[in-house]
Enzyme design. Sequence first.
Site, PDB file in Angstrom:
ATOM      1  N   SER A  87       0.940  -1.090   0.071  1.00  0.00           N
ATOM      2  CA  SER A  87       0.028  -0.228   0.040  1.00  0.00           C
ATOM      3  C   SER A  87       0.970   1.176  -0.078  1.00  0.00           C
ATOM      4  O   SER A  87       2.069   1.064   0.361  1.00  0.00           O
ATOM      5  CB  SER A  87      -0.924  -0.042   1.378  1.00  0.00           C
ATOM      6  OG  SER A  87      -1.354   1.195   1.616  1.00  0.00           O
ATOM      7  N   TYR A 100      -2.509  -1.028  10.702  1.00  0.00           N
ATOM      8  CA  TYR A 100      -2.476  -1.131   9.004  1.00  0.00           C
ATOM      9  C   TYR A 100      -1.343  -0.822   8.553  1.00  0.00           C
ATOM     10  O   TYR A 100      -0.511  -1.324   7.758  1.00  0.00           O
ATOM     11  CB  TYR A 100      -3.528  -0.580   8.457  1.00  0.00           C
ATOM     12  CG  TYR A 100      -3.859  -0.575   7.055  1.00  0.00           C
ATOM     13  CD1 TYR A 100      -4.389  -1.771   6.568  1.00  0.00           C
ATOM     14  CD2 TYR A 100      -3.421   0.413   6.225  1.00  0.00           C
ATOM     15  CE1 TYR A 100      -4.396  -2.038   5.258  1.00  0.00           C
ATOM     16  CE2 TYR A 100      -3.304   0.121   4.894  1.00  0.00           C
ATOM     17  CZ  TYR A 100      -3.986  -1.074   4.420  1.00  0.00           C
ATOM     18  OH  TYR A 100      -3.992  -1.244   3.057  1.00  0.00           O
TER      19      TYR A 100
END
Length: 196
Positions: A87, A100
Site C-alpha cells: 500500500s 494497518y
Amino acid sequence: MLLFWRCLSSEVDVRELVHKAIAIYGKLDCAFNNAGIDLVVTPLHEQSIEDFDKILSVNARWLFLCMKYEIQQMLTQGVGAIVNNSSTNGLVALPGISPYVASKHAVMGLTRTAALDYAKQGIQINAVNPGSIATDLMARSADQIGITFDDLGSMVPIGRIGQATEIAQAVVFLCSDAASYITGQPLVIDGGYTAS
C-alpha cells in the site's frame, strides 16, 4: 500461471494450496499475494492488542507463509516471480491506522529482504503499492470517516481514485519478462498522491 491467493487461515492451508497448484499446473511461474484487512480509524492508544494481532496476522504473517511455500517451489524450478500487495501506507503513514500502516511496512520489509535472499536464484520479488483504489475495503474505510470516492479522488493529483484493473496490469507487468531486471522494489500506483 498466475495465482491470485485468497486469504487462508493456516500454514497448512497455504502449503496445500501451493501443492495443489503444482499438482494441477506442474509449476508455479508467479504469484500475487493479495490480502488485507483494515480496522476502525482511531489513535494508537485506543487500538486494541486483539485488533493489532489480527491485522498483522492477515497482512504480514499470512504473506510470510505464502512466500515461504511459493519460494520453496520456485527454488526447485530455478525461476519465478512474486508480487506482494502492500500500500502507499507501506511507504508513508496516515494518522489513526497504526496497525494497518505497521502491517504494510512489514510487507515491504519482507519483500525487500526476500528479494535479496533469492536474487541470484532466479526469483524476483516485488510489491505493488496502491493508493486509493475503488474496492469494497476502500468503500468501508471511506464510509468510516464520512467521505465518498469523489472526496478521495479530489485528494489525488490526477483527480480520481484508481481501479482494480490498473493494479492487475501492474502485477502482470512485474510477473512478465519485461520486468526481468526489477526486484525488491515497490511499484507505487497512486495517481501521484505520494509525490505531493
